[in-house]
Design a protein around this motif. Structure first.
Motif, short mmCIF file in Angstrom:
data_model
loop_
_atom_site.label_atom_id
_atom_site.label_comp_id
_atom_site.label_asym_id
_atom_site.label_seq_id
_atom_site.Cartn_x
_atom_site.Cartn_y
_atom_site.Cartn_z
N VAL A 68 0.91 -1.17 -0.04
CA VAL A 68 -0.09 0.09 0.17
C VAL A 68 0.92 1.31 -0.08
O VAL A 68 0.60 2.24 -0.63
N GLU A 69 1.78 1.30 0.88
CA GLU A 69 2.72 2.34 0.78
C GLU A 69 3.30 2.73 -0.43
O GLU A 69 3.64 3.92 -1.00
N ARG A 70 3.87 1.65 -0.97
CA ARG A 70 4.58 1.74 -2.30
C ARG A 70 3.63 2.15 -3.36
O ARG A 70 4.13 3.20 -4.10
N LEU A 71 2.49 1.79 -3.50
CA LEU A 71 1.51 2.31 -4.49
C LEU A 71 1.17 3.82 -4.37
O LEU A 71 1.29 4.56 -5.32
N ILE A 72 0.89 4.09 -2.91
CA ILE A 72 0.71 5.73 -2.71
C ILE A 72 1.90 6.61 -3.10
O ILE A 72 1.70 7.55 -3.52
N SER A 73 3.08 6.02 -2.80
CA SER A 73 4.16 6.79 -2.77
C SER A 73 4.53 6.97 -4.15
O SER A 73 4.74 8.18 -4.74
N ARG A 74 4.19 6.04 -5.05
CA ARG A 74 4.62 6.10 -6.55
C ARG A 74 3.38 6.79 -7.22
O ARG A 74 3.64 7.35 -8.29
#
Length: 348
Positions: free
Chosen positions: A314-320
């Motif tokens: 989830v963090e990777r998706l939101i960050s990217r």
């Protein structure tokens, strides 16, 4: 005012058929059926309510999660963990079942684009498929779950994040535990259609046999499910594999199951055959679904750190999504063993 049910009733078709006409999905529909539906809509003066067209410039706080089938407890647990992590960021999750069908996957991606969604998690699918690559090229941020990069893929060629349990380690841990607890002849039980994750678990299992200089021939027992990959039939497959396992010579005293649902099926089938678990045969599953602790006996299982993996995805998706300059990366998580009562103790 007429509604979609009235149209379906007059045309003599299902509501989904009417919906397909409304959404221009008539490729599999006969011309006669399409005309009958359109005539019914005209006769009833049916005017469907249309959702507003999303503004492509507005960022939606939604991510997608595409799984083979929510019926599989492993993917149900994944969906739960992803949803909890997304809620921490005030994001919602749109769930899709692909049944590992290319057309279902492609249509889910298009639906996500049409809803203004710009990030999806794809579970246990071949991420190299054309529709995933094209989606990434069009700006969709994608995290691949349980299907990590091949060693030959250079970092600058990667277009997806990859988050996976170390499946080779999972197979190795399961086999090692059985041997350390005194099992002399162990086998690996699985569905015959192999994914990358399944293949890696088998590789880890066979590595342990080689390390102990044990023969590896005929150690992988495969069953064929009715549906491709057997995602919804693992418990039933475990039941059907029991006869084949008991017919082996020498008879196995330890089994590694590709996942817990199959392992629980094995335990039930062995009990029906008069075979005691773990006194006669020990079993280790992989996944540590909640049902494993409720089984009788409790199923020993190799556990992925599912909550931590969901958090990273989830963090990777939101960050990217918020910063397209962030390069895709790979995250490999070590599994751990959860010991219950399905494996005999070392003393016994």
């Amino acid at each position: 005012m007429a509604n979609i049910r009235d149209v379906a009733r007059l045309a003599g078709v299902s509501i989904s058929s009417v919906s397909n006409v409304l959404n221009n999905k008539t490729g599999q529909m006969s011309e006669q059926t399409r005309l009958r539906i359109e005539q019914a809509m005209s006769k009833l003066n049916y005017q469907p309510e249309r959702a507003p067209v999303p503004d492509k410039n507005v960022q939606k706080k939604i991510i997608g999660l595409l799984v083979p089938s929510i019926v599989n407890p492993s993917f149900s647990a994944l969906a739960y963990s992803v949803d909890l992590s997304a809620r921490e960021y005030r994001y919602r999750v749109l769930l899709g079942n692909s049944y590992r069908q290319d057309n279902e996957e492609a249509e889910f991606i298009e639906d996500m684009f049409s809803h203004g969604v710009r990030g999806i998690i794809v579970a246990a699918s071949d991420i190299r498929k054309t529709h995933f690559v094209r989606a990434a090229e069009k700006g969709m941020m994608i995290v691949s779950y349980d299907n990590h990069y091949s060693d030959s893929m250079a970092a600058d060629h990667r277009v997806f994040d990859s988050v996976s349990m170390d499946n080779i380690a999972a197979g190795r841990i399961a086999a090692q535990h059985l041997i350390e607890c005194g099992c002399k002849y162990i086998v690996f039980a699985t569905e015959s259609a192999l994914t990358m994750g399944r293949s890696h678990k088998i590789d880890g299992f066979l590595t342990v046999l080689r390390n102990y200089q044990l023969p590896i021939k005929h150690r992988v027992i495969e069953g064929k499910a009715r549906s491709e990959y057997g995602d919804t039939e693992m418990f039933e497959l475990g039941l059907t594999l029991v006869a084949e396992i008991l017919a082996l010579t020498p008879r196995p005293d330890g089994i590694v199951a590709i996942n817990d649902a199959l392992g629980i099926g094995l335990m039930v089938g062995l009990r029906k055959a008069g075979v005691s678990v773990p006194a006669d045969i020990s079993i280790v599953g992989i996944d540590n679904i909640f049902l494993s602790g409720l089984a009788d006996p409790g199923l020993t299982s190799v556990m992925p750190p599912r909550a931590e993996m969901a958090q990273v995805m989830v963090e990777r998706l939101i960050s990217r999504i918020n910063n397209g300059a962030i390069m895709p990366d790979e995250f490999l998580f070590p599994p751990t063993l959860v010991c219950r009562q399905s494996v005999k103790t070392k003393a016994s």
